[in-house]
Design a protein around this motif. Structure first.
Motif, short mmCIF file in Angstrom:
data_model
loop_
_atom_site.label_atom_id
_atom_site.label_comp_id
_atom_site.label_asym_id
_atom_site.label_seq_id
_atom_site.Cartn_x
_atom_site.Cartn_y
_atom_site.Cartn_z
N ALA B 138 0.83 -1.21 0.00
CA ALA B 138 0.00 0.00 0.00
C ALA B 138 0.86 1.25 0.00
O ALA B 138 0.61 2.20 -0.76
CB ALA B 138 -0.92 -0.01 1.22
N THR B 139 1.91 1.27 0.82
CA THR B 139 2.78 2.44 0.89
C THR B 139 3.47 2.68 -0.46
O THR B 139 3.59 3.81 -0.93
CB THR B 139 3.83 2.26 1.98
N LEU B 140 3.94 1.57 -1.05
CA LEU B 140 4.63 1.67 -2.33
C LEU B 140 3.70 2.25 -3.40
O LEU B 140 4.08 3.11 -4.19
CB LEU B 140 5.11 0.28 -2.75
N LEU B 141 2.45 1.76 -3.38
CA LEU B 141 1.47 2.27 -4.34
C LEU B 141 1.23 3.76 -4.11
O LEU B 141 1.14 4.55 -5.05
CB LEU B 141 0.14 1.52 -4.20
N LEU B 142 1.15 4.14 -2.83
CA LEU B 142 0.93 5.54 -2.50
C LEU B 142 2.08 6.40 -3.04
O LEU B 142 1.86 7.43 -3.68
CB LEU B 142 0.81 5.71 -0.97
N LEU B 143 3.32 5.94 -2.82
CA LEU B 143 4.47 6.69 -3.29
C LEU B 143 4.45 6.82 -4.81
O LEU B 143 4.68 7.90 -5.37
CB LEU B 143 5.77 6.02 -2.84
N ALA B 144 4.15 5.71 -5.49
CA ALA B 144 4.13 5.74 -6.96
C ALA B 144 3.03 6.67 -7.46
O ALA B 144 3.22 7.42 -8.41
CB ALA B 144 3.94 4.33 -7.50
N ALA B 145 1.86 6.60 -6.78
CA ALA B 145 0.74 7.43 -7.22
C ALA B 145 1.08 8.91 -7.02
O ALA B 145 0.84 9.73 -7.92
CB ALA B 145 -0.51 7.08 -6.42
N ILE B 146 1.67 9.25 -5.88
CA ILE B 146 2.05 10.64 -5.62
C ILE B 146 3.05 11.12 -6.66
O ILE B 146 2.95 12.22 -7.21
CB ILE B 146 2.63 10.78 -4.20
N SER B 147 4.00 10.26 -6.97
CA SER B 147 5.03 10.61 -7.93
C SER B 147 4.42 10.88 -9.31
O SER B 147 4.71 11.89 -9.96
CB SER B 147 6.06 9.48 -8.01
N THR B 148 3.54 9.97 -9.73
CA THR B 148 2.90 10.12 -11.05
C THR B 148 2.08 11.40 -11.10
O THR B 148 2.19 12.20 -12.04
CB THR B 148 1.97 8.92 -11.32
N LEU B 149 1.26 11.59 -10.08
CA LEU B 149 0.39 12.77 -10.04
C LEU B 149 1.23 14.05 -10.07
O LEU B 149 0.93 15.00 -10.81
CB LEU B 149 -0.46 12.71 -8.76
N THR B 150 2.29 14.06 -9.28
CA THR B 150 3.14 15.25 -9.22
C THR B 150 3.72 15.59 -10.59
O THR B 150 3.68 16.73 -11.03
CB THR B 150 4.28 15.03 -8.22
N LEU B 151 4.26 14.55 -11.26
CA LEU B 151 4.88 14.81 -12.56
C LEU B 151 3.84 15.27 -13.58
O LEU B 151 4.09 16.16 -14.39
CB LEU B 151 5.63 13.57 -13.05
N PHE B 152 2.64 14.69 -13.53
CA PHE B 152 1.56 15.13 -14.43
C PHE B 152 1.22 16.59 -14.20
O PHE B 152 1.12 17.38 -15.14
CB PHE B 152 0.30 14.28 -14.22
N ILE B 153 1.05 16.95 -12.94
CA ILE B 153 0.65 18.33 -12.65
C ILE B 153 1.77 19.30 -13.04
O ILE B 153 1.51 20.39 -13.54
CB ILE B 153 0.26 18.47 -11.16
#
Lengths: 269, 288
Positions: B138-153
């Protein structure tokens, strides 16, 4: 505003502020416009029209409301009273060069990229800058005499070169109305002449140019019309009439009479 | 060679997870850090980290060591502080640094008070120093999701953000994007700090943003390149830090940041754009 009630500005001859019946349509119209900060007016009950394609100088003592007027026109400052009609244009279509641009000069960006910012309205978040637009960036940089500086970072520019670059960005904004707030302060004669040529080019292209200036010689030489401002409109007409000794004295008197205990203005719109 | 550099990751799943997690953090942290630095907000990250801590601690108090509760608590506390200080800075005479200082101190004091009222002994070590070697799915998914979202924004807001940083007056005269850009950027800072504290802890999460960014700026005078280089530095530091900590048997989070710090110090000396040696080396000036 204690003693002085309504003091209408001098409107001389055929080139008065409101050109009634003129075939040219107005680019800007001020209707009882009051602009200011914290309820204190810096521009007080201004009426008048700027015709399309006008080349108008705004003069007046320090604190006369010149910069405030340009901020109002550019939409950066909302009026306290009255309104500004922009003849169908949005405030954001107006190109505005502020007096002291808050540019972070240590920001690592090239002159070319900085000038391309002028395309914001055309390109937005993602719009590309294709070959012809790139060429126009180079042309704009050449027009202000900065060819060869494209890849320099802005930190390496001198004051005059910086101003040339900002004029190049204004060129790209391709705006019908251009506002310049003291564009020639601390700038040498050569740079000033080059930038005045750019202003002349805008005038030739029938763009409306409004510039705040302190150099009366330059205003007399290059600007057909002048608005002499001292919070109130002192004169708005042909430059030689507007900048008469009598008007200049009057402007200075008005600005010196600052009233700390100013009462609420009772003029009715 | 293989023994030292590759085998820890082949042998142990927790090492692979740690590597993936910290790479995700490095990639999103790079643009955040570069813009924090360019906006002269390098210390803002630190302040925001303090603002997040009480929120996460309250989440921990209510739900124990739960990823969801601590993340939500941290996010809420951080975003409230970011939005409030951003809004106050925009509409009053106070600058952003003053308002942020005020709000994060209030948040920190409030958090500490709430924790002491409950009287329970919170294990803040996890929050302070993270647990990069214990990242679950779950933590890993959270980190990956945050990373993806950040780069998109960042891709979306890149132009207005550059303009808002470089010449806010100009952006305000051509567009209303200034205020939302500023606020979204602050939210991204919070988001990445919250992601970061799971792996490195709140205090060190700032490190993986700021150290690579500062190092990169010493090499190049271009924003886009600086972001790319900062990403590279973050990724290299994550890898080297994990290897070193595995070999030496020391906590990984601090070692990753120490490697970042080492790269920063080297850049300070050798940086091509404004490193010290370049400045000291006497060179003939040009003719024009």
């Amino acid at each position: 505003m204690g003693a002085s009630r309504r003091s209408p500005g001098i409107e001389c001859g055929a080139v008065a502020g409101s050109l009634v019946g003129n075939i040219m349509s107005a680019a800007l119209r001020f209707r009882d416009l009051t602009l200011g900060y914290d309820r204190h007016p810096a521009v007080h009950h201004l009426d008048g029209e700027v015709e399309q394609g006008a080349l108008l100088a705004v003069c007046g003592p320090n604190g006369a409301g010149k910069s405030t007027l340009l901020k109002g026109i550019a939409g950066v400052l909302k009026p306290i009273g009255g309104k500004i009609e922009r003849g169908g244009f949005a405030a954001r279509d107006i190109a505005y060069l502020p007096q002291a641009a808050e540019i972070d000069r240590s920001f690592p960006i090239s002159v070319f990229d900085m000038v391309s910012m002028g395309y914001w309205r055309a390109a937005g978040l993602f719009g590309g800058i294709g070959r012809d637009k790139r060429q126009r960036v180079f042309d704009a940089i050449a027009a202000v005499g900065l060819t060869g500086f494209e890849d320099r970072t802005i930190a390496t520019l001198s004051g005059g070169q910086m101003q040339r670059m900002l004029f190049a960005r204004l060129l790209l904004q391709d705006s019908p109305i251009i506002l310049l707030d003291e564009p020639f302060t601390a700038i040498d004669a050569k740079t000033m002449q080059d930038l005045l040529d750019v202003v002349g080019r805008w005038h030739h292209e029938k763009r409306t140019v409004i510039a705040v200036l302190h150099d009366f010689e330059m205003v007399r030489a290059h600007f057909p019309h002048t608005l002499l401002l001292a919070r109130e409109k002192v004169a708005w007409c042909g430059t030689s009439d507007a900048l008469s000794a009598e008007n200049l004295l009057k402007a200075r008197r008005i600005c010196e009479a600052f009233d700390r205990e100013a009462l609420e203005c009772e003029r009715v719109a | 060679m293989f023994e030292n550099l590759i085998s820890p990751f082949v042998e142990f799943e927790f090492m692979r997870r740690a590597l993936v997690g910290s790479i995700a953090l490095s990639m999103a942290g790079a643009p955040v850090g570069v813009f924090l630095m360019l906006r002269r907000m390098s210390l803002t990250g630190d302040a925001m980290a303090h603002a997040i801590l009480p929120g996460a601690a309250i989440g921990y108090l209510l739900a124990g060591l739960s990823l969801g509760a601590m993340t939500a608590g941290g996010l809420i506390a951080g975003i409230v502080v970011a939005l409030a200080s951003g809004a106050v800075a925009r509409f009053t005479a106070l600058r952003e640094d003053a308002t942020l200082a005020a709000f994060y101190l209030i948040s920190l004091a409030l958090g500490v008070t709430i924790v002491s009222l409950r009287g329970s002994n919170v294990d803040l070590l996890h929050l302070l120093f993270g647990s990069v070697l214990a990242l679950d799915d779950a933590t890993l998914l959270l980190l990956a999701a945050i990373s993806t979202l950040t780069l998109f924004i960042f891709a979306l807001l890149y132009r207005p953000l550059v303009m808002e940083t470089l010449d806010p007056g100009f952006l305000a005269s051509v567009s209303g994007a200034g205020a939302p850009t500023q606020l979204i950027f602050l939210c991204l800072v919070v988001l990445n700090l919250v992601g970061g504290f799971h792996a490195l802890g709140t205090l060190l999460a700032v490190g993986i943003m700021m150290l690579p960014a500062a190092a990169a700026r010493l090499w190049v005078a271009d924003v886009t390149l600086a972001i790319a280089i900062a990403m590279g530095i973050g990724i290299v530091a994550s890898y080297l830090g994990l290897v070193i900590s595995y070999k030496a048997g020391v906590p990984s989070g601090p070692v990753i940041i120490l490697v970042c710090g080492g790269i920063y110090l080297l850049s300070l000396l050798f940086g091509r754009s404004s490193g010290l040696i370049r400045l000291l080396r006497p060179r003939w000036h040009l003719e024009a």
